[in-house]
Design a protein around this motif. Structure first.
Motif, PDB file in Angstrom:
ATOM      1  N   PRO A 104      -5.444 -55.007 -46.761  1.00 10.13           N
ATOM      2  CA  PRO A 104      -4.810 -54.554 -45.522  1.00 10.13           C
ATOM      3  C   PRO A 104      -3.862 -53.372 -45.705  1.00 10.13           C
ATOM      4  O   PRO A 104      -3.669 -52.582 -44.778  1.00 10.13           O
ATOM      5  CB  PRO A 104      -4.051 -55.796 -45.037  1.00 10.13           C
ATOM      6  CG  PRO A 104      -3.872 -56.651 -46.256  1.00 10.13           C
ATOM      7  CD  PRO A 104      -5.086 -56.399 -47.085  1.00 10.13           C
ATOM      8  N   GLU A 148      -3.961 -59.482 -36.901  1.00  8.93           N
ATOM      9  CA  GLU A 148      -5.013 -59.333 -37.905  1.00  8.93           C
ATOM     10  C   GLU A 148      -4.416 -58.875 -39.234  1.00  8.93           C
ATOM     11  O   GLU A 148      -4.723 -59.424 -40.298  1.00  8.93           O
ATOM     12  CB  GLU A 148      -6.033 -58.315 -37.384  1.00  8.93           C
ATOM     13  CG  GLU A 148      -7.209 -58.051 -38.281  1.00  8.93           C
ATOM     14  CD  GLU A 148      -8.091 -56.971 -37.685  1.00  8.93           C
ATOM     15  OE1 GLU A 148      -7.992 -55.809 -38.140  1.00  8.93           O
ATOM     16  OE2 GLU A 148      -8.868 -57.267 -36.758  1.00  8.93           O
ATOM     17  N   TYR A 149      -3.521 -57.893 -39.162  1.00  8.41           N
ATOM     18  CA  TYR A 149      -2.890 -57.362 -40.376  1.00  8.41           C
ATOM     19  C   TYR A 149      -2.024 -58.427 -41.048  1.00  8.41           C
ATOM     20  O   TYR A 149      -2.104 -58.629 -42.272  1.00  8.41           O
ATOM     21  CB  TYR A 149      -2.033 -56.137 -40.017  1.00  8.41           C
ATOM     22  CG  TYR A 149      -1.222 -55.614 -41.178  1.00  8.41           C
ATOM     23  CD1 TYR A 149      -1.797 -54.784 -42.140  1.00  8.41           C
ATOM     24  CD2 TYR A 149       0.131 -55.972 -41.321  1.00  8.41           C
ATOM     25  CE1 TYR A 149      -1.049 -54.310 -43.211  1.00  8.41           C
ATOM     26  CE2 TYR A 149       0.882 -55.503 -42.396  1.00  8.41           C
ATOM     27  CZ  TYR A 149       0.284 -54.679 -43.337  1.00  8.41           C
ATOM     28  OH  TYR A 149       1.021 -54.225 -44.394  1.00  8.41           O
ATOM     29  N   GLN A 152      -4.127 -62.622 -48.502  1.00  6.54           N
ATOM     30  CA  GLN A 152      -4.159 -61.927 -49.781  1.00  6.54           C
ATOM     31  C   GLN A 152      -3.137 -62.519 -50.749  1.00  6.54           C
ATOM     32  O   GLN A 152      -3.389 -62.610 -51.951  1.00  6.54           O
ATOM     33  CB  GLN A 152      -3.886 -60.437 -49.567  1.00  6.54           C
ATOM     34  CG  GLN A 152      -4.111 -59.559 -50.809  1.00  6.54           C
ATOM     35  CD  GLN A 152      -3.797 -58.105 -50.531  1.00  6.54           C
ATOM     36  OE1 GLN A 152      -2.739 -57.786 -49.998  1.00  6.54           O
ATOM     37  NE2 GLN A 152      -4.723 -57.212 -50.883  1.00  6.54           N
ATOM     38  N   LEU A 170      -9.361 -65.644 -39.561  1.00  2.00           N
ATOM     39  CA  LEU A 170      -9.921 -64.303 -39.673  1.00  2.00           C
ATOM     40  C   LEU A 170     -11.431 -64.315 -39.467  1.00  2.00           C
ATOM     41  O   LEU A 170     -11.990 -63.428 -38.812  1.00  2.00           O
ATOM     42  CB  LEU A 170      -9.596 -63.713 -41.052  1.00  2.00           C
ATOM     43  CG  LEU A 170      -8.168 -63.207 -41.271  1.00  2.00           C
ATOM     44  CD1 LEU A 170      -7.931 -62.907 -42.742  1.00  2.00           C
ATOM     45  CD2 LEU A 170      -7.900 -61.969 -40.417  1.00  2.00           C
ATOM     46  N   PHE A 219      -9.457 -54.731 -40.044  1.00  3.39           N
ATOM     47  CA  PHE A 219     -10.359 -55.647 -40.746  1.00  3.39           C
ATOM     48  C   PHE A 219     -11.770 -55.565 -40.170  1.00  3.39           C
ATOM     49  O   PHE A 219     -12.760 -55.616 -40.911  1.00  3.39           O
ATOM     50  CB  PHE A 219      -9.843 -57.086 -40.654  1.00  3.39           C
ATOM     51  CG  PHE A 219     -10.801 -58.087 -41.231  1.00  3.39           C
ATOM     52  CD1 PHE A 219     -11.005 -58.175 -42.594  1.00  3.39           C
ATOM     53  CD2 PHE A 219     -11.530 -58.927 -40.396  1.00  3.39           C
ATOM     54  CE1 PHE A 219     -11.909 -59.083 -43.130  1.00  3.39           C
ATOM     55  CE2 PHE A 219     -12.439 -59.840 -40.922  1.00  3.39           C
ATOM     56  CZ  PHE A 219     -12.618 -59.920 -42.289  1.00  3.39           C
ATOM     57  N   VAL A 224     -13.573 -60.926 -46.038  1.00  2.00           N
ATOM     58  CA  VAL A 224     -12.264 -61.586 -46.047  1.00  2.00           C
ATOM     59  C   VAL A 224     -11.691 -61.615 -47.463  1.00  2.00           C
ATOM     60  O   VAL A 224     -10.498 -61.383 -47.670  1.00  2.00           O
ATOM     61  CB  VAL A 224     -12.376 -63.018 -45.481  1.00  2.00           C
ATOM     62  CG1 VAL A 224     -11.094 -63.802 -45.727  1.00  2.00           C
ATOM     63  CG2 VAL A 224     -12.672 -62.975 -43.988  1.00  2.00           C
ATOM     64  N   ALA A 243      -4.135 -61.073 -42.699  1.00  2.00           N
ATOM     65  CA  ALA A 243      -4.807 -60.551 -43.890  1.00  2.00           C
ATOM     66  C   ALA A 243      -3.839 -60.465 -45.066  1.00  2.00           C
ATOM     67  O   ALA A 243      -4.191 -60.783 -46.213  1.00  2.00           O
ATOM     68  CB  ALA A 243      -5.418 -59.187 -43.594  1.00  2.00           C
TER      69      ALA A 243
END
Length: 291
Positions: free
Chosen positions: A97, A36-37, A44, A55, A103, A92, A40
């Motif tokens: 992060p 997830e990190y 970004q 996501l 998230f 999103v 993200a």
């Protein structure tokens, strides 16, 4: 972000078939905290839509879970899920992060906020919650009433009002006012009110439309065009000064005063008034002639 948003061919709206939608979102994998990190961070940096899709789809079940807590408001579950999905899309876009939060924790706030906003806006034509305190009272009051098995139509005794006010740390008057708003929920225009026909008549079928119909609108437009044509044709009977005075006295949003015009033309205010009235008479006679 628009309602029923679609990202790269994935439809996040459950309105067509709820059962199929729920089955579909269960097929998307749940991400680990590390995945997830990483996703993200990549989104970004790149704003890659495929990353955003991963996501989003992995958290669609979170939206359904949030919406399940708001089923007591008499609103469409599919509509609330659609609104919650919009909140997920915002999450999103805005998630950072590097701040160290999951998230899902961040998205939960956005999902809940958009669902609550939809409920508040749908509950009444007059907005119920204009402040954070009123919104909190609206949702907590329903929870407490449900816990006490008190429906929206039930009158609250003074003891109950005092108990709720004390629990929520608000005044009895605030509880009374909000309870009245809960009881005054707008009815749906699609409510069936007459079942004598084949399909039943809805409430909206009995509401007269106050707007002009197409024939009236067309006729009015043609009349106005004709009047404008006559007026412009009749203007030729006026000289330059008469046209200017008539326009400034009768055709401007804010009329020029007689005193101002008298100074412009070096004549008395009474003379300006006479020119104005004579111009109107000349225009009227000319219109009668050309029509």
């Amino acid at each position: 972000m628009q309602k029923n948003s679609t990202l790269k061919g994935i439809d996040f709206s459950p309105e067509i078939n709820m059962a199929r939608y729920l089955q579909k979102i269960r097929s998307y994998p749940i991400l680990s905290q590390e995945d997830e990190y990483n996703l993200a961070v990549k989104y970004q940096q790149t704003k890659n839509q495929e990353i955003a899709k991963i996501l989003i789809t992995s958290h669609l079940r979170l939206v359904v879970k949030v919406v399940s807590k708001y089923k007591g408001y008499g609103l469409s579950t599919a509509e609330m899920i659609s609104e919650g999905n919009i909140g997920l899309l915002y999450a999103v876009e805005k998630f950072e992060p590097e701040k160290g939060f999951r998230f899902s924790t961040y998205a939960l706030w956005w999902i809940r906020a958009t669902v609550q906003k939809y409920i508040l806006n749908s509950w009444s034509l007059v907005k119920i919650g204009t402040t954070a305190a009123q919104k909190k009272l609206f949702f907590n009051l329903r929870k407490i009433k449900n816990r006490l098995n008190l429906g929206d139509d039930r009158e609250l005794s003074l003891d109950v009002l005092n108990k709720i006010a004390g629990t929520l740390d608000v005044s009895v008057q605030d509880v009374t006012d909000m309870n009245m708003r809960l009881k005054a929920h707008d009815g749906s225009l699609n409510t069936i009110v007459d079942v004598s026909g084949d399909g039943g008549a809805e409430w909206m079928d009995f509401i007269a439309d106050s707007k002009p119909n197409q024939e009236e609108t067309t006729a009015y437009r043609e009349i106005m065009i004709y009047r404008k044509h006559l007026f412009n044709k009749a203007l030729v009977v006026l000289n330059k000064r008469e046209k200017d005075i008539l326009f400034k006295r009768r055709l401007m949003d804010k009329a020029v005063t007689l005193d101002d015009l008298s100074r412009v033309y070096g004549i008395s205010k009474e003379r300006v008034r006479q020119i104005e009235l004579n111009s109107i008479k000349k225009i009227s006679r000319a219109i009668e002639t050309v029509s």
